[in-house]
Design a protein around this motif. Structure first.
Motif, PDB file in Angstrom:
ATOM      1  N   GLY B 312       0.807  -1.261   0.025  1.00 27.49           N
ATOM      2  CA  GLY B 312      -0.001  -0.110  -0.160  1.00 27.49           C
ATOM      3  C   GLY B 312       0.851   1.447  -0.130  1.00 27.49           C
ATOM      4  N   ASP B 313       0.411   2.386  -0.684  1.00 28.83           N
ATOM      5  CA  ASP B 313       0.970   3.685  -0.560  1.00 28.83           C
ATOM      6  C   ASP B 313       0.323   4.602   0.215  1.00 28.83           C
ATOM      7  OD1 ASP B 313      -1.305   3.710  -2.520  1.00 28.83           O
ATOM      8  OD2 ASP B 313      -0.528   5.111  -3.723  1.00 28.83           O
ATOM      9  N   GLY B 314       0.771   4.367   1.593  1.00 24.40           N
ATOM     10  CA  GLY B 314      -0.149   4.996   2.599  1.00 24.40           C
ATOM     11  C   GLY B 314       0.238   6.439   2.761  1.00 24.40           C
ATOM     12  N   LEU B 315       1.325   6.920   2.033  1.00 22.00           N
ATOM     13  CA  LEU B 315       1.621   8.385   1.906  1.00 22.00           C
ATOM     14  C   LEU B 315       1.286   8.892   0.506  1.00 22.00           C
ATOM     15  CD1 LEU B 315       4.886   8.287   4.138  1.00 22.00           C
ATOM     16  CD2 LEU B 315       2.383   8.566   4.869  1.00 22.00           C
ATOM     17  N   ALA B 334      10.975   2.385   0.398  1.00 21.93           N
ATOM     18  CA  ALA B 334      10.586   1.502   1.560  1.00 21.93           C
ATOM     19  C   ALA B 334       9.837   0.258   0.801  1.00 21.93           C
ATOM     20  CB  ALA B 334       9.973   1.701   2.568  1.00 21.93           C
ATOM     21  N   LEU B 335       9.124   0.516  -0.342  1.00 23.65           N
ATOM     22  CA  LEU B 335       8.302  -0.591  -0.933  1.00 23.65           C
ATOM     23  C   LEU B 335       9.133  -1.427  -1.582  1.00 23.65           C
ATOM     24  CD1 LEU B 335       4.876   1.281  -1.841  1.00 23.65           C
ATOM     25  CD2 LEU B 335       5.456  -0.201   0.114  1.00 23.65           C
ATOM     26  N   GLY B 336      10.427  -0.952  -2.185  1.00 22.73           N
ATOM     27  CA  GLY B 336      11.362  -1.472  -3.001  1.00 22.73           C
ATOM     28  C   GLY B 336      11.929  -2.419  -2.404  1.00 22.73           C
ATOM     29  N   GLU B 337      12.315  -2.350  -0.922  1.00 24.75           N
ATOM     30  CA  GLU B 337      12.837  -3.088  -0.041  1.00 24.75           C
ATOM     31  C   GLU B 337      12.047  -4.280   0.421  1.00 24.75           C
ATOM     32  OE1 GLU B 337      14.323  -1.870   4.006  1.00 24.75           O
ATOM     33  OE2 GLU B 337      14.510   0.412   3.230  1.00 24.75           O
ATOM     34  N   HIS B 345      10.955 -14.974  -0.642  1.00 20.58           N
ATOM     35  CA  HIS B 345      10.039 -15.808  -0.281  1.00 20.58           C
ATOM     36  C   HIS B 345       9.183 -16.378  -1.448  1.00 20.58           C
ATOM     37  CE1 HIS B 345      10.317 -15.474   4.135  1.00 20.58           C
ATOM     38  NE2 HIS B 345      10.910 -14.287   3.810  1.00 20.58           N
ATOM     39  N   ASP B 346       9.619 -15.914  -2.596  1.00 24.09           N
ATOM     40  CA  ASP B 346       8.785 -16.263  -3.901  1.00 24.09           C
ATOM     41  C   ASP B 346       7.229 -15.864  -3.678  1.00 24.09           C
ATOM     42  OD1 ASP B 346      11.167 -17.417  -4.762  1.00 24.09           O
ATOM     43  OD2 ASP B 346      10.109 -19.677  -4.539  1.00 24.09           O
ATOM     44  N   VAL B 347       7.090 -14.662  -2.808  1.00 20.98           N
ATOM     45  CA  VAL B 347       5.754 -14.112  -2.682  1.00 20.98           C
ATOM     46  C   VAL B 347       5.337 -13.239  -3.750  1.00 20.98           C
ATOM     47  CG1 VAL B 347       4.315 -12.894  -1.220  1.00 20.98           C
ATOM     48  CG2 VAL B 347       5.298 -14.728  -0.245  1.00 20.98           C
ATOM     49  N   GLN B 348       4.523 -13.229  -4.438  1.00 17.94           N
ATOM     50  CA  GLN B 348       3.970 -12.168  -5.417  1.00 17.94           C
ATOM     51  C   GLN B 348       3.749 -10.767  -4.747  1.00 17.94           C
ATOM     52  OE1 GLN B 348       2.038 -14.261  -8.990  1.00 17.94           O
ATOM     53  NE2 GLN B 348       0.996 -15.086  -7.262  1.00 17.94           N
ATOM     54  N   VAL B 349       4.129  -9.989  -5.751  1.00 15.69           N
ATOM     55  CA  VAL B 349       4.091  -8.353  -4.984  1.00 15.69           C
ATOM     56  C   VAL B 349       3.398  -7.585  -6.283  1.00 15.69           C
ATOM     57  CG1 VAL B 349       5.238  -6.440  -4.461  1.00 15.69           C
ATOM     58  CG2 VAL B 349       6.054  -8.700  -3.647  1.00 15.69           C
ATOM     59  N   MET B 350       2.541  -6.639  -5.815  1.00 18.00           N
ATOM     60  CA  MET B 350       2.164  -5.479  -6.710  1.00 18.00           C
ATOM     61  C   MET B 350       2.558  -4.232  -5.663  1.00 18.00           C
ATOM     62  SD  MET B 350      -1.723  -6.230  -8.240  1.00 18.00           S
ATOM     63  CE  MET B 350      -2.597  -6.590  -6.764  1.00 18.00           C
ATOM     64  N   ILE B 351       2.670  -3.065  -6.463  1.00 13.91           N
ATOM     65  CA  ILE B 351       3.023  -2.032  -5.669  1.00 13.91           C
ATOM     66  C   ILE B 351       1.867  -0.992  -5.989  1.00 13.91           C
ATOM     67  CG2 ILE B 351       4.610   0.074  -5.617  1.00 13.91           C
ATOM     68  CD1 ILE B 351       5.852  -2.725  -4.590  1.00 13.91           C
ATOM     69  N   GLU B 352       1.169  -0.221  -4.621  1.00 17.28           N
ATOM     70  CA  GLU B 352       0.330   0.807  -5.327  1.00 17.28           C
ATOM     71  C   GLU B 352       0.645   2.047  -5.322  1.00 17.28           C
ATOM     72  OE1 GLU B 352      -2.836   0.096  -2.169  1.00 17.28           O
ATOM     73  OE2 GLU B 352      -3.100  -1.848  -2.664  1.00 17.28           O
ATOM     74  N   GLY B 353       0.060   2.736  -6.061  1.00 20.83           N
ATOM     75  CA  GLY B 353       0.459   4.253  -6.540  1.00 20.83           C
ATOM     76  C   GLY B 353      -0.633   5.173  -6.428  1.00 20.83           C
ATOM     77  N   PRO B 354      -0.258   6.432  -6.770  1.00 18.32           N
ATOM     78  CA  PRO B 354      -1.333   7.395  -6.485  1.00 18.32           C
ATOM     79  C   PRO B 354      -2.349   7.410  -7.652  1.00 18.32           C
ATOM     80  CG  PRO B 354       0.635   8.400  -7.344  1.00 18.32           C
ATOM     81  CD  PRO B 354       0.931   6.930  -6.957  1.00 18.32           C
ATOM     82  N   CYS B 373      11.137  -0.823  -7.424  1.00 14.00           N
ATOM     83  CA  CYS B 373      10.738  -1.912  -7.081  1.00 14.00           C
ATOM     84  C   CYS B 373      10.763  -3.035  -8.174  1.00 14.00           C
ATOM     85  CB  CYS B 373       9.265  -1.654  -6.950  1.00 14.00           C
ATOM     86  SG  CYS B 373       8.679  -0.549  -5.435  1.00 14.00           S
ATOM     87  N   PHE B 374      12.078  -2.654  -8.797  1.00 16.16           N
ATOM     88  CA  PHE B 374      12.661  -3.973  -9.593  1.00 16.16           C
ATOM     89  C   PHE B 374      11.425  -4.488 -10.526  1.00 16.16           C
ATOM     90  CE2 PHE B 374      14.028  -3.788  -5.467  1.00 16.16           C
ATOM     91  CZ  PHE B 374      15.308  -3.492  -5.408  1.00 16.16           C
ATOM     92  N   GLU B 375      10.623  -3.449 -11.205  1.00 14.95           N
ATOM     93  CA  GLU B 375       9.639  -3.850 -12.166  1.00 14.95           C
ATOM     94  C   GLU B 375       8.374  -4.540 -11.661  1.00 14.95           C
ATOM     95  OE1 GLU B 375      10.993  -4.455 -16.114  1.00 14.95           O
ATOM     96  OE2 GLU B 375      13.014  -4.384 -15.528  1.00 14.95           O
TER      97      GLU B 375
END
Lengths: 561, 561
Positions: B312-315, B334-337, B345-354, B373-375
């Protein structure tokens, strides 16, 4: 002239009065900023939004004088300005002509005050051809407007009857309705009966520039046979319309004989009405477009009245498939040639553009237009960025319009939800204008126009401070915003409540942020670094104070909900 | 599990049945393309539009199985696929885990057929983290969907009750309505009572991935006091929701203590609910966000079920003023880290944005996200490109969404006309979804996705050939398109007429183009060069033949009008 028309039409009533300015914009007031210019006192209109905190915001206003009898027409603020120039024997009445002579006209001073820039800047832009002020000297009712990419992005709304539908009264009402919501110019595209009378009514009631496509009337003169179109009839139509006060003419002089075969492989051929007429004429005669060969004679009419060219893109694409093709760009080159000729006559020029263009091909349209046409203002129809959503083309095209506006288009021709399907009614006109006000303002923000963000910031501040009435009143369409709010929380008290209806009283992130800030402020914390330094020490206090950022349900900020 | 819930709720009726698939899409049929994958036979859904010329077009279809009893839930096409993996003792059920081992799962084969790409390409994109297939192993009703910028741009619709409004039945109906119009995923943002039951109903009736924001339920567990939030309670909520089958979790693990002061100078502070909760927690404890410090333990839950992170993009900014500021981009780092940790952990990730971003600052958001966030797939809310149009934020945000989608955002979270004002009703959900289908498709066209333009070309061809019924049936919202047409020309005959209602029977540019082409074809003229060469000779013939491109009024193509 308008009175005689009105007498002939006296049995006709405007039967569906539109809501008043005050009903559309609660909390707003029409104000006029008085500007001295030589011996003239210009009255420049704004919409002043009064806020509950005692502040106000003045917004650009297109709505024109209110409460006038449409049978008498509007006041004529330009009469004196025009009379003064006529008295000194001017033959070329173009704003470009005066600008190039170094003269700042009342029209230039007016738009400068309207846009918040220096009159000299306006003059220089008009002189360079980068901006136009469409202002026929037979249209004294006009509140001048400037169209150029250094200024606020403008929008145009089309109205006009057709063979199947509509009436004069409806068209005047559409004009008033379109400018109420923010149309900067209006094009009368009537093609049916009574086009002269319709146009007269519209002009005498229009504070905004009116554009037309004279070839439509020329075609009626020759019995509807495009092969019979000819320059002499066309010039007569131009003079007739110029005499009435039309401010700009769309003229498809760039559709050349050699361009026509370039459209044969298209998915959707030639979709511009004017473009297809001229293509048909060229094929029938195997001669060059008479609007092209007769262009200098057309310029003579234009400068006599100061009618601005809107050089039509007769070969614009009618589908994404046909976007940015050889035919389209070949015509654009011809429009560049014509621009140069018009400017030799000091005649003002805009260049029309597409249409249907995928997002990745939008910017190329602006870049090529600026290069081919020497930075003459670009005036595009949308563009629509996908063909799959008839019924929603105000949205498909607002996407393209915002984008093309950002990259330098000066005026955006609106598209209504009825595009491709039918004739727009009153609500369609409103939906189209609002979608385009959004697109134009988004473009201005992206261009970084100095004062564009004042409006957004004022509304966001009101939103953040839970000044609901201010948020409604500052919005593009206050009544709709309020109605949507009331659909969820109709109580009057909810409009002073310190939460938003999306999250409910207990769970509002804006409330949390306020609490966080208040916490910081009460404890003497300043912003930025100070907060960072003080945090560790204060965390314990915060926890001791309960650490509660919510009020118990039902105790929402003292207001019963 | 759903049955027991349904029994507890048996007094509850779904009282407002929504129109059927057939009513919404006349001329369309749901078809399934059968794909063999190992011992499984996958049934991949499409919406097949039958055209009047005997052709058809298959479109991506999100609508799910039709006519199921919501109290029994949907069929469970994934049951066997999941059982097979469970039987072989897998501990990490993430699609990324299988992808990295080189395994093409039935889910990957399914989305490959849906997107028209090779299964191996899907596997590679998932393995690289550039795409996700949110597919909890407890959600067997799912028709898998892939979210990544190499694929069709997806859209999400939010539903959910709140403290002030809504009911379970309404939420299930909103789900069905949202996917009817094209929502690819749905987030259940319920915060009020019965959130467990609401979620169960939604999941058992959802063919699309369901996302949630578990911190909302965690907050209810601790009595609504954000300071009392803690990792143990949060993990229990995660397990509860993962057991139910939630496919992705929005988790605000990137709001760090040091970021909070960066928001103090903002115009609109912290507008994300999750973000403000975590900021409040950090301030209260002066400790680092427990979601950040406990992130590895969260990953353990995610991989056990294959829940995808939506970090989540809390900010995120709440106004144009605050767009692209230090706070926003600090959180993105931080979301990139966290992405890197999740991928370990081989867990899937999406990154939220404004969120709220002027057009000129949109692309920077994508560029920075891809770099930081490495694409990992980007998933943005809008963004809204101006703050001045509450009531029309489906449009203000569709402009931003189309733009950000073009530049590489993989999924667009919709915004309805009620945004900032109230809770969306059924029509608002439809308006929001359609605006976002437009934005997503505009993005796909701009990205040049291989088959994206097939749809536009099919509709444009129907339009040009006056196949009105096909034009309606191919459109995003056929019933609305037809209704708009009929408002001007209601007669059935008008739908086969060879003119469009905007211009009337005598004055249709498409008709003129058709005539021009017919003229060329009849006389044996070929396209391009041939036309150019033959023109001179043929012009005289054309004039001799009457040179008429219009039919006399009333004789329009044989159809009475």
């Amino acid at each position: 002239m308008s009175l005689s028309v009105n007498r002939r039409q006296e049995g006709v009533q405007i039967i569906h009065p539109i809501p008043s300015f005050a009903e559309c914009f609660p909390g707003s007031e029409k104000v006029y900023r008085e500007v001295e210019h030589g011996r003239h006192r210009l009255r420049v209109p704004f919409r002043r939004v009064h806020l509950s905190n005692g502040e106000h915001l003045d917004l650009y206003d297109t709505t024109g004088p209110q409460g006038c009898d449409p049978h008498r027409g509007l006041p004529r603020p330009r009469s004196e300005w025009i009379a003064e120039r006529e008295a000194r024997g001017e033959r070329n009445h173009s704003q470009m002509h005066f600008a190039r002579r170094g003269e700042i006209t009342p029209e230039m001073a007016f738009v400068a005050a309207r846009e918040g820039v220096e009159p000299e800047f306006v003059r220089a832009e008009v002189a360079a051809g980068r901006a136009v002020i469409p202002a026929n000297r037979r249209h004294p009712e006009l509140e001048p407007v400037i169209i150029g990419r250094a200024f606020a992005t403008k929008i145009n709304a089309n109205i006009g009857n057709s063979a199947t539908h509509s009436s004069i009264e409806e068209e005047v009402e559409k004009l008033q309705w379109a400018i109420r919501w923010g149309a900067d110019t209006v094009m009368d595209l009537s093609t049916g009966a009574n086009i002269h009378e319709t146009r007269e009514w519209i002009l005498r009631n229009s504070p905004v520039p009116i554009g037309t496509v004279p070839i439509y009337q020329a075609l009626e003169r020759v019995g509807g046979d495009p092969a019979k179109l000819n320059l002499e009839d066309f010039l007569e139509v131009l003079v007739e319309q110029a005499e009435q006060g039309v401010d700009y003419f769309t003229i498809h002089a760039g559709v050349l004989l050699r361009h026509v075969p370039l459209t044969a492989g298209r998915l959707t051929g030639i979709v511009s009405r004017g473009g297809s007429l001229m293509a048909a004429w060229c094929l029938a005669h195997h001669e060059e477009n008479f609007l092209y060969t007769g262009f200098e004679r057309i310029c003579e009419v234009m400068k006599e009245y100061d009618v601005t060219f809107s050089l039509g893109d007769g070969l614009r694409p009618g589908s994404l498939h046909d976007a940015n093709d050889e035919a389209q760009f070949a015509e654009l080159e011809a429009l560049g040639e014509l621009t140069r000729i018009a400017w030799e006559h000091d005649v003002q020029v805009m260049i029309e553009g597409p249409g249907h263009v995928p997002l990745d091909k939008v910017k190329e349209n602006v870049d090529r237009e600026l290069a081919a046409c020497f930075e003459a203002p670009f005036y595009t129809l949308g563009p629509i960025v996908t063909d799959v959503a008839p019924g929603y083309d105000h949205i498909t095209s607002a996407i393209g319009a915002a984008h093309i506006g950002w990259h330098g288009t000066a005026m955006l021709c609106y598209v209504t939800p009825k595009e491709h399907l039918g004739l727009p009614d009153r609500d369609d006109v409103k939906q189209g204008v609002i979608a385009y006000r959004i697109a134009a303002h988004a473009a201005d923000l992206a261009k970084g126009l100095p004062r564009a963000r004042e409006w957004d910031d004022a509304l966001s501040r009101a939103r953040f401070e839970f000044r609901w009435e201010d948020q409604f009143n500052l919005s593009l369409d206050p009544v709709t915003a309020r109605a949507f709010h009331d659909a969820t929380l109709p109580a009057e008290s909810a409009k002073t409540a310190h939460f938003c209806s999306m999250c409910g009283p207990k769970f509002c992130s804006m409330r949390i942020t306020e609490d966080v800030r208040r916490y910081a402020a009460e404890r003497g914390l300043d912003e930025g670094e100070a907060v960072r330094e003080g945090l560790a020490a204060k965390a314990a206090e915060f926890a001791a104070a309960g650490g509660r950022l919510y009020l118990p349900e039902g105790a929402g900020g003292g207001e019963p909900v």
